[in-house]
Write a protein that holds these residues in place. Sequence first.
Motif, PDB file in Angstrom:
ATOM      1  N   ASN A   9      36.878  37.885  43.254  1.00  0.00           N
ATOM      2  CA  ASN A   9      36.853  39.190  43.926  1.00  0.00           C
ATOM      3  C   ASN A   9      35.663  40.012  43.476  1.00  0.00           C
ATOM      4  O   ASN A   9      34.975  40.647  44.273  1.00  0.00           O
ATOM      5  CB  ASN A   9      38.162  39.938  43.660  1.00  0.00           C
ATOM      6  N   ARG A  30      37.052  39.021  37.919  1.00  0.00           N
ATOM      7  CA  ARG A  30      38.313  39.301  38.618  1.00  0.00           C
ATOM      8  C   ARG A  30      38.505  38.267  39.726  1.00  0.00           C
ATOM      9  O   ARG A  30      37.792  38.276  40.728  1.00  0.00           O
ATOM     10  CB  ARG A  30      38.307  40.714  39.215  1.00  0.00           C
ATOM     11  N   CYS A  41      50.756  48.029  41.947  1.00  0.00           N
ATOM     12  CA  CYS A  41      49.507  47.298  41.678  1.00  0.00           C
ATOM     13  C   CYS A  41      48.291  48.180  41.941  1.00  0.00           C
ATOM     14  O   CYS A  41      48.174  48.779  43.013  1.00  0.00           O
ATOM     15  CB  CYS A  41      49.437  46.055  42.554  1.00  0.00           C
ATOM     16  N   ASP A  42      47.389  48.272  40.957  1.00  0.00           N
ATOM     17  CA  ASP A  42      46.177  49.080  41.160  1.00  0.00           C
ATOM     18  C   ASP A  42      44.966  48.213  41.514  1.00  0.00           C
ATOM     19  O   ASP A  42      43.839  48.689  41.519  1.00  0.00           O
ATOM     20  CB  ASP A  42      45.890  49.975  39.932  1.00  0.00           C
ATOM     21  N   THR A  43      45.203  46.922  41.781  1.00  0.00           N
ATOM     22  CA  THR A  43      44.101  46.040  42.213  1.00  0.00           C
ATOM     23  C   THR A  43      44.500  45.272  43.470  1.00  0.00           C
ATOM     24  O   THR A  43      44.186  44.082  43.600  1.00  0.00           O
ATOM     25  CB  THR A  43      43.707  45.056  41.085  1.00  0.00           C
ATOM     26  N   TYR A  45      43.315  45.326  46.296  1.00  0.00           N
ATOM     27  CA  TYR A  45      42.132  44.808  46.992  1.00  0.00           C
ATOM     28  C   TYR A  45      41.793  43.395  46.543  1.00  0.00           C
ATOM     29  O   TYR A  45      41.231  42.600  47.298  1.00  0.00           O
ATOM     30  CB  TYR A  45      40.928  45.738  46.769  1.00  0.00           C
ATOM     31  N   ALA A  46      42.149  43.048  45.307  1.00  0.00           N
ATOM     32  CA  ALA A  46      41.812  41.718  44.782  1.00  0.00           C
ATOM     33  C   ALA A  46      42.746  40.643  45.336  1.00  0.00           C
ATOM     34  O   ALA A  46      42.442  39.459  45.249  1.00  0.00           O
ATOM     35  CB  ALA A  46      41.874  41.728  43.257  1.00  0.00           C
ATOM     36  N   ARG A 197      33.786  52.928  34.551  1.00  0.00           N
ATOM     37  CA  ARG A 197      33.830  51.797  35.483  1.00  0.00           C
ATOM     38  C   ARG A 197      32.891  50.715  34.971  1.00  0.00           C
ATOM     39  O   ARG A 197      31.755  50.986  34.693  1.00  0.00           O
ATOM     40  CB  ARG A 197      33.413  52.250  36.884  1.00  0.00           C
TER      41      ARG A 197
END
Length: 197
Positions: A9, A30, A41-43, A45-46, A197
């Motif tokens: 990702n 990732r 889930c905070d990911t 998008y992955a 980040r």
Amino acid sequence: MPQPSWKVNEIFYSIQGEGRHTGMPAVFVRLAGCSMNCPFCDTKYAARDGKTMSAPELLAALSAWPAKAAIITGGEPTEQDLPALIDVLKQAGYQVHLETNGAKDTDVSQADFVCVSPKKYVSAEMLKKADVIKIVVGQDTDLDDLQKYYAYENAHTQIYLQPESNKQENIDLCVKLLKNHPAARLSLQMHKLANIR
Ligand code: SF4
């Protein structure tokens, strides 16, 4: 023989923001895809997007940065050929850390550090392999489950309680739980608090 490849990702250089190695600069790999679908889930998008990368492509991407520590995360790394990825990174001289939900028993013996963060279900074998069992604690957490995880604590395996989304009510709950179980530790998502980040 086909060469291994992985659906990735993102690869980025940052600071480990959670748990025992908080503050360590590392390259994050990732991997894409996770079938667990946790509501918090905070990911997310992955779980969807990823680009297929071979070992040479991965190592070329990692070589852009000076750190020799790599953190494999996701998505869920055990849903791909994780032992081969750990092997590639170790052979290239990386200290390899792994973040997994531990649902699938996988050979992680070559990894330098294994963090298992159980979600809806977890493999007992993976809990035994963990250096750290990181429990995300929110208002809906079944606190009886914690006793089950405490049973895995030993000289090798330590429990960290991590407040869901850094919310104050969840931090307060973690502090209360830790005071009753001082062998465990608090893990705040420092990177979110510090906007790193
Ligand atoms: S196991 Fe982790 S990556 Fe997968 S859905 Fe849950 S929080 Fe997200």
